[in-house]
Design a protein around this motif. Sequence first.
Motif, PDB file in Angstrom:
ATOM      1  N   VAL A 137      41.942  51.009  39.137  1.00 32.37           N
ATOM      2  CA  VAL A 137      41.115  51.406  40.274  1.00 32.37           C
ATOM      3  C   VAL A 137      40.131  52.491  39.864  1.00 32.37           C
ATOM      4  CG1 VAL A 137      41.125  52.475  42.563  1.00 32.37           C
ATOM      5  CG2 VAL A 137      42.833  50.748  41.990  1.00 32.37           C
ATOM      6  N   GLN A 138      40.633  53.498  39.162  1.00 29.94           N
ATOM      7  CA  GLN A 138      39.768  54.601  38.752  1.00 29.94           C
ATOM      8  C   GLN A 138      38.683  54.130  37.789  1.00 29.94           C
ATOM      9  OE1 GLN A 138      42.845  57.182  37.267  1.00 29.94           O
ATOM     10  NE2 GLN A 138      43.163  58.174  39.269  1.00 29.94           N
ATOM     11  N   ARG A 139      39.040  53.167  36.928  1.00 30.10           N
ATOM     12  CA  ARG A 139      38.058  52.658  35.963  1.00 30.10           C
ATOM     13  C   ARG A 139      36.960  51.873  36.686  1.00 30.10           C
ATOM     14  NH1 ARG A 139      37.830  47.865  33.222  1.00 30.10           N
ATOM     15  NH2 ARG A 139      39.924  47.288  33.920  1.00 30.10           N
ATOM     16  N   ARG A 140      37.360  51.085  37.703  1.00 29.07           N
ATOM     17  CA  ARG A 140      36.370  50.317  38.443  1.00 29.07           C
ATOM     18  C   ARG A 140      35.447  51.230  39.250  1.00 29.07           C
ATOM     19  NH1 ARG A 140      35.760  46.404  35.625  1.00 29.07           N
ATOM     20  NH2 ARG A 140      34.254  45.783  37.216  1.00 29.07           N
ATOM     21  N   VAL A 141      35.991  52.306  39.809  1.00 25.35           N
ATOM     22  CA  VAL A 141      35.156  53.254  40.540  1.00 25.35           C
ATOM     23  C   VAL A 141      34.159  53.917  39.592  1.00 25.35           C
ATOM     24  CG1 VAL A 141      35.150  55.409  41.841  1.00 25.35           C
ATOM     25  CG2 VAL A 141      36.889  53.681  42.318  1.00 25.35           C
ATOM     26  N   ALA A 142      34.640  54.305  38.415  1.00 23.97           N
ATOM     27  CA  ALA A 142      33.748  54.915  37.429  1.00 23.97           C
ATOM     28  C   ALA A 142      32.647  53.947  37.013  1.00 23.97           C
ATOM     29  CB  ALA A 142      34.549  55.364  36.209  1.00 23.97           C
ATOM     30  N   HIS A 143      33.003  52.685  36.888  1.00 20.24           N
ATOM     31  CA  HIS A 143      32.014  51.674  36.502  1.00 20.24           C
ATOM     32  C   HIS A 143      30.936  51.533  37.580  1.00 20.24           C
ATOM     33  CE1 HIS A 143      30.261  48.067  34.829  1.00 20.24           C
ATOM     34  NE2 HIS A 143      30.479  47.431  35.969  1.00 20.24           N
ATOM     35  N   MET A 144      31.351  51.522  38.876  1.00 19.83           N
ATOM     36  CA  MET A 144      30.365  51.432  39.957  1.00 19.83           C
ATOM     37  C   MET A 144      29.469  52.665  39.991  1.00 19.83           C
ATOM     38  SD  MET A 144      32.306  49.581  43.176  1.00 19.83           S
ATOM     39  CE  MET A 144      33.868  50.460  43.049  1.00 19.83           C
ATOM     40  N   MET A 145      30.023  53.834  39.678  1.00 16.98           N
ATOM     41  CA  MET A 145      29.206  55.039  39.628  1.00 16.98           C
ATOM     42  C   MET A 145      28.165  54.924  38.527  1.00 16.98           C
ATOM     43  SD  MET A 145      32.213  57.859  40.359  1.00 16.98           S
ATOM     44  CE  MET A 145      31.161  59.273  40.039  1.00 16.98           C
ATOM     45  N   ILE A 176      38.097  36.925  42.674  1.00 20.64           N
ATOM     46  CA  ILE A 176      38.172  38.285  42.138  1.00 20.64           C
ATOM     47  C   ILE A 176      38.069  38.213  40.625  1.00 20.64           C
ATOM     48  CG2 ILE A 176      39.640  40.311  41.870  1.00 20.64           C
ATOM     49  CD1 ILE A 176      40.808  39.765  44.564  1.00 20.64           C
ATOM     50  N   GLU A 177      37.069  38.864  40.082  1.00 17.35           N
ATOM     51  CA  GLU A 177      36.873  38.857  38.646  1.00 17.35           C
ATOM     52  C   GLU A 177      37.136  40.246  38.097  1.00 17.35           C
ATOM     53  OE1 GLU A 177      32.896  37.637  38.200  1.00 17.35           O
ATOM     54  OE2 GLU A 177      33.214  35.610  38.968  1.00 17.35           O
ATOM     55  N   LEU A 178      37.724  40.292  36.915  1.00 16.18           N
ATOM     56  CA  LEU A 178      37.989  41.566  36.265  1.00 16.18           C
ATOM     57  C   LEU A 178      36.974  41.862  35.163  1.00 16.18           C
ATOM     58  CD1 LEU A 178      41.873  41.521  36.035  1.00 16.18           C
ATOM     59  CD2 LEU A 178      40.459  42.877  37.543  1.00 16.18           C
ATOM     60  N   ASP A 179      36.168  40.858  34.807  1.00 21.26           N
ATOM     61  CA  ASP A 179      35.169  41.078  33.774  1.00 21.26           C
ATOM     62  C   ASP A 179      34.064  41.969  34.326  1.00 21.26           C
ATOM     63  OD1 ASP A 179      36.583  39.413  32.152  1.00 21.26           O
ATOM     64  OD2 ASP A 179      35.432  37.629  32.722  1.00 21.26           O
ATOM     65  N   GLU A 180      33.642  42.935  33.518  1.00 18.07           N
ATOM     66  CA  GLU A 180      32.609  43.851  33.978  1.00 18.07           C
ATOM     67  C   GLU A 180      31.249  43.162  33.981  1.00 18.07           C
ATOM     68  OE1 GLU A 180      32.400  47.546  32.096  1.00 18.07           O
ATOM     69  OE2 GLU A 180      34.472  48.125  32.502  1.00 18.07           O
ATOM     70  N   PRO A 181      30.513  43.234  35.087  1.00 16.61           N
ATOM     71  CA  PRO A 181      29.181  42.651  35.119  1.00 16.61           C
ATOM     72  C   PRO A 181      28.175  43.569  34.438  1.00 16.61           C
ATOM     73  CG  PRO A 181      29.627  43.730  37.174  1.00 16.61           C
ATOM     74  CD  PRO A 181      30.865  43.891  36.332  1.00 16.61           C
ATOM     75  N   GLN A 182      26.982  43.086  34.279  1.00 22.17           N
ATOM     76  CA  GLN A 182      25.960  43.891  33.631  1.00 22.17           C
ATOM     77  C   GLN A 182      25.189  44.734  34.632  1.00 22.17           C
ATOM     78  OE1 GLN A 182      25.619  44.071  30.273  1.00 22.17           O
ATOM     79  NE2 GLN A 182      27.464  42.812  30.288  1.00 22.17           N
ATOM     80  N   THR A 183      24.915  44.170  35.817  1.00 23.38           N
ATOM     81  CA  THR A 183      24.045  44.880  36.759  1.00 23.38           C
ATOM     82  C   THR A 183      24.615  45.021  38.166  1.00 23.38           C
ATOM     83  OG1 THR A 183      22.920  42.808  37.297  1.00 23.38           O
ATOM     84  CG2 THR A 183      21.968  44.151  35.519  1.00 23.38           C
ATOM     85  N   ASN A 184      25.599  44.228  38.533  1.00 22.12           N
ATOM     86  CA  ASN A 184      26.119  44.250  39.909  1.00 22.12           C
ATOM     87  C   ASN A 184      27.634  44.408  39.916  1.00 22.12           C
ATOM     88  OD1 ASN A 184      23.641  43.758  41.398  1.00 22.12           O
ATOM     89  ND2 ASN A 184      23.670  41.730  40.456  1.00 22.12           N
ATOM     90  N   PRO A 185      28.192  44.991  40.997  1.00 22.52           N
ATOM     91  CA  PRO A 185      29.654  45.104  41.097  1.00 22.52           C
ATOM     92  C   PRO A 185      30.296  43.743  41.299  1.00 22.52           C
ATOM     93  CG  PRO A 185      28.622  45.843  43.122  1.00 22.52           C
ATOM     94  CD  PRO A 185      27.502  45.599  42.145  1.00 22.52           C
ATOM     95  N   THR A 186      31.521  43.572  40.808  1.00 21.34           N
ATOM     96  CA  THR A 186      32.252  42.324  40.997  1.00 21.34           C
ATOM     97  C   THR A 186      32.855  42.276  42.401  1.00 21.34           C
ATOM     98  OG1 THR A 186      34.312  43.272  40.212  1.00 21.34           O
ATOM     99  CG2 THR A 186      32.872  42.276  38.554  1.00 21.34           C
ATOM    100  N   GLY A 187      33.459  41.137  42.721  1.00 24.90           N
ATOM    101  CA  GLY A 187      34.163  41.020  43.987  1.00 24.90           C
ATOM    102  C   GLY A 187      35.278  42.045  44.101  1.00 24.90           C
ATOM    103  N   LEU A 188      36.002  42.284  43.012  1.00 22.60           N
ATOM    104  CA  LEU A 188      37.061  43.287  43.018  1.00 22.60           C
ATOM    105  C   LEU A 188      36.480  44.671  43.261  1.00 22.60           C
ATOM    106  CD1 LEU A 188      39.976  44.134  42.598  1.00 22.60           C
ATOM    107  CD2 LEU A 188      39.561  44.217  40.145  1.00 22.60           C
ATOM    108  N   ASP A 189      35.334  44.969  42.619  1.00 22.03           N
ATOM    109  CA  ASP A 189      34.689  46.269  42.841  1.00 22.03           C
ATOM    110  C   ASP A 189      34.364  46.472  44.320  1.00 22.03           C
ATOM    111  OD1 ASP A 189      34.746  46.863  40.146  1.00 22.03           O
ATOM    112  OD2 ASP A 189      32.748  46.063  39.758  1.00 22.03           O
ATOM    113  N   LEU A 190      33.876  45.421  44.962  1.00 24.76           N
ATOM    114  CA  LEU A 190      33.487  45.536  46.366  1.00 24.76           C
ATOM    115  C   LEU A 190      34.701  45.738  47.268  1.00 24.76           C
ATOM    116  CD1 LEU A 190      30.675  42.841  46.611  1.00 24.76           C
ATOM    117  CD2 LEU A 190      30.446  45.304  46.354  1.00 24.76           C
TER     118      LEU A 190
END
Length: 330
Positions: free
Chosen positions: A300-308, A260-274
């Motif tokens: 959680v809300q920040r990760r959802v916003a990032h995936m959006m 599980i990574e907390l660093d934001e990726p550039q193009t794909n969701p992280t394991g945590l995002d998934l």
Amino acid sequence: MFGILGLDPAAECVYQDLVTAGSSSAAGLVERTGLPRAAVRKSLALLAELGLVTEQAETRKRYLAASPAVALGALLAEQRHALFRAELGLASLAEAYRSASADSSARDLVEVVIGAHAVRHRFEQVQMSATSELHVMSEASHEVVAPGESVAEEQAINRGVRYHVIVEQAMLDLAGAFEGLMAHMKHEQLVRVVDRVPTKLVIADRSVALVPLSDGTNPDRGEPSALFVRAPGLIRLLVGLYQSVWQQAVPVRLVEPSNIELDEPQTNPTGLDLRILSLLMIGATDAAIAKQLGLGLRTVQRRVAHMMDLARVSTRLQLGWQACHRGWLT
């Protein structure tokens, strides 16, 4: 491995050592196996009694393993005969049970089971009797057997029995619910989530079923009870009920990343995002997701916003569609 033949782990260890190392003294066995001297002597006595070792006539006692193909083969044949006799005895007892009273046929088809211990025992029996599939509906509340408490469940999975499980939405708020769902996913079991299930239910091979009669939410209504069903007509009715709920439920497709990574990726969701996305897809709230994953609500809300942002959408509904389209949860 050979417990069914009467060998305990110590005796099995000693026998395997003699098979691979050849004849040996008791002292040599103690040294190689690491077992206490008393345990080695007890194991040798047991093995000699079963005809698996012989004592060599020498100045210092040495022991030699009998041929596994011959000695163990004889024990296996004896066990097969014992199982055959047990099957004959079972058939005889079943026939005696059916003819014990005039209404035996009806009693065989439907039985009321009363008491927590009796209900738990019959629940285990239903799962143990399954050979191909089990259909289960589970409520968030439990009266007799809590989720994950059944030993028979793991044994059934190991036998290759396929589970179809429907759980209600409120179960996602319980501690350890995410891990429980992941355990089912590891064994490729089918799990769906629905707002409410009409009742708890377990059906084995579409031939026997167990459904509760008591209300687990009202302890003042007496001890737990359940209906054990073999009647084909009632089984068809319960299978139909199950299938109607299954069609309305949302399939669970969980992703278990290797890390599980907390660093934001550039193009794909992280394991945590998934993981977050997996729970969103089965209707979990942000608060429930945060509780299950041990995160803060804002995270959680920040990760959802990032995936959006990654999916270039403005609503969570669009995010779900894009996630399926892009294969993020495949």
